[in-house]
Design a protein around this motif. Structure first.
Motif, PDB file in Angstrom:
ATOM      1  N   GLU A 145     -15.301  11.204 -11.550  1.00  0.00           N
ATOM      2  CA  GLU A 145     -14.061  10.683 -10.970  1.00  0.00           C
ATOM      3  C   GLU A 145     -14.036  10.892  -9.465  1.00  0.00           C
ATOM      4  O   GLU A 145     -13.561  10.034  -8.720  1.00  0.00           O
ATOM      5  N   LEU A 146     -14.555  12.025  -9.017  1.00  0.00           N
ATOM      6  CA  LEU A 146     -14.628  12.288  -7.577  1.00  0.00           C
ATOM      7  C   LEU A 146     -15.506  11.247  -6.891  1.00  0.00           C
ATOM      8  O   LEU A 146     -15.105  10.649  -5.891  1.00  0.00           O
ATOM      9  N   LEU A 147     -16.691  11.009  -7.434  1.00  0.00           N
ATOM     10  CA  LEU A 147     -17.581  10.007  -6.835  1.00  0.00           C
ATOM     11  C   LEU A 147     -16.946   8.619  -6.900  1.00  0.00           C
ATOM     12  O   LEU A 147     -16.981   7.866  -5.932  1.00  0.00           O
ATOM     13  N   GLY A 148     -16.367   8.286  -8.030  1.00  0.00           N
ATOM     14  CA  GLY A 148     -15.751   6.968  -8.196  1.00  0.00           C
ATOM     15  C   GLY A 148     -14.602   6.726  -7.230  1.00  0.00           C
ATOM     16  O   GLY A 148     -14.396   5.600  -6.774  1.00  0.00           O
ATOM     17  N   SER A 149     -13.875   7.777  -6.907  1.00  0.00           N
ATOM     18  CA  SER A 149     -12.734   7.614  -5.999  1.00  0.00           C
ATOM     19  C   SER A 149     -13.171   7.246  -4.584  1.00  0.00           C
ATOM     20  O   SER A 149     -12.366   6.765  -3.794  1.00  0.00           O
ATOM     21  N   HIS A 150     -14.432   7.439  -4.287  1.00  0.00           N
ATOM     22  CA  HIS A 150     -14.934   7.120  -2.946  1.00  0.00           C
ATOM     23  C   HIS A 150     -15.699   5.798  -2.900  1.00  0.00           C
ATOM     24  O   HIS A 150     -16.214   5.438  -1.851  1.00  0.00           O
ATOM     25  N   LEU A 151     -15.784   5.115  -3.998  1.00  0.00           N
ATOM     26  CA  LEU A 151     -16.490   3.832  -4.028  1.00  0.00           C
ATOM     27  C   LEU A 151     -15.500   2.698  -3.814  1.00  0.00           C
ATOM     28  O   LEU A 151     -15.288   1.853  -4.670  1.00  0.00           O
ATOM     29  N   LYS A 152     -14.908   2.667  -2.647  1.00  0.00           N
ATOM     30  CA  LYS A 152     -13.848   1.716  -2.348  1.00  0.00           C
ATOM     31  C   LYS A 152     -14.371   0.338  -1.943  1.00  0.00           C
ATOM     32  O   LYS A 152     -13.596  -0.555  -1.672  1.00  0.00           O
ATOM     33  N   ILE A 153     -15.680   0.170  -1.904  1.00  0.00           N
ATOM     34  CA  ILE A 153     -16.229  -1.127  -1.542  1.00  0.00           C
ATOM     35  C   ILE A 153     -16.166  -2.106  -2.710  1.00  0.00           C
ATOM     36  O   ILE A 153     -16.372  -3.291  -2.533  1.00  0.00           O
ATOM     37  N   PHE A 154     -15.863  -1.595  -3.909  1.00  0.00           N
ATOM     38  CA  PHE A 154     -15.751  -2.468  -5.070  1.00  0.00           C
ATOM     39  C   PHE A 154     -14.325  -2.959  -5.207  1.00  0.00           C
ATOM     40  O   PHE A 154     -13.393  -2.175  -5.228  1.00  0.00           O
ATOM     41  N   LYS A 155     -14.165  -4.266  -5.329  1.00  0.00           N
ATOM     42  CA  LYS A 155     -12.842  -4.829  -5.554  1.00  0.00           C
ATOM     43  C   LYS A 155     -12.396  -4.527  -6.982  1.00  0.00           C
ATOM     44  O   LYS A 155     -11.241  -4.245  -7.236  1.00  0.00           O
TER      45      LYS A 155
END
Length: 175
Positions: A109-119
């Motif tokens: 979840e921590l890593l996913g929260s920083h993948l803001k390049i995905f719409k």
């Protein structure tokens, strides 16, 4: 941390911790409720450090352009290299914590929260959980692959994931 090199957290006692740290048992209890509180505080500190790395190597235009290049590119994303170097630094901590499913979810979840390049959040979740799973495999194999080699593999997986999105429409939404 040093005790984790030769033992799992479950087998480490407060007595062993205070002996290794060179402090009294009463000093230990001034700072921690028990060994589980110590581990939670250590986990928060180490994951905070990982998050700080993310903040310093965020998704800027240069990294996005690097990610958009061909899948045959031989340059891994700096963010991925930093994450893997962090994992290597705290290898024994991560080996132990990966035994706990709740930690794996927390890290994902921590890593996913920083993948803001995905719409579409689906891609971010998929990539984050896949990355954490791949890192778990790397840990279980004794970190045999060099950081840059593994970072390149993970970067290329991210490139493949993003190609589908890029074909649909431009989407870069940075904060």
């Amino acid at each position: 941390m040093k005790l984790l090199v030769g033992s799992s957290f479950d087998t480490i006692t407060v007595g062993a911790i205070v002996r290794k740290a060179g402090v009294s048992r009463s000093s230990f209890y001034v700072h921690f409720l028990d060994k589980f509180d110590l581990m939670e505080q250590l986990t928060t500190k180490i994951l905070g450090e990982l998050e700080d790395h993310y903040e310093t190597t965020h998704w800027n235009d240069e990294n996005i352009q690097l990610l958009r290049t061909s899948c045959n590119n031989k340059v891994p994303l700096p963010t991925t290299v930093v994450i893997l170097e962090h994992i290597r630094k705290y290898e024994y901590f991560y080996r132990d914590r990966y035994r706990e499913p709740a930690f794996v979810v927390r890290l994902s979840e921590l890593l996913g929260s920083h993948l803001k390049i995905f719409k579409d959040e689906t891609f971010a979740i998929f990539l984050a959980y896949g990355t954490v799973g791949y890192i778990g495999r790397w840990l279980s194999e004794g970190l045999k692959s060099p950081v840059n080699e593994l970072a390149l593999r993970l970067t290329n997986v991210a490139r493949l994931s993003l190609q589908h999105v890029w074909l649909e429409e431009p989407f870069v939404e940075l904060e």
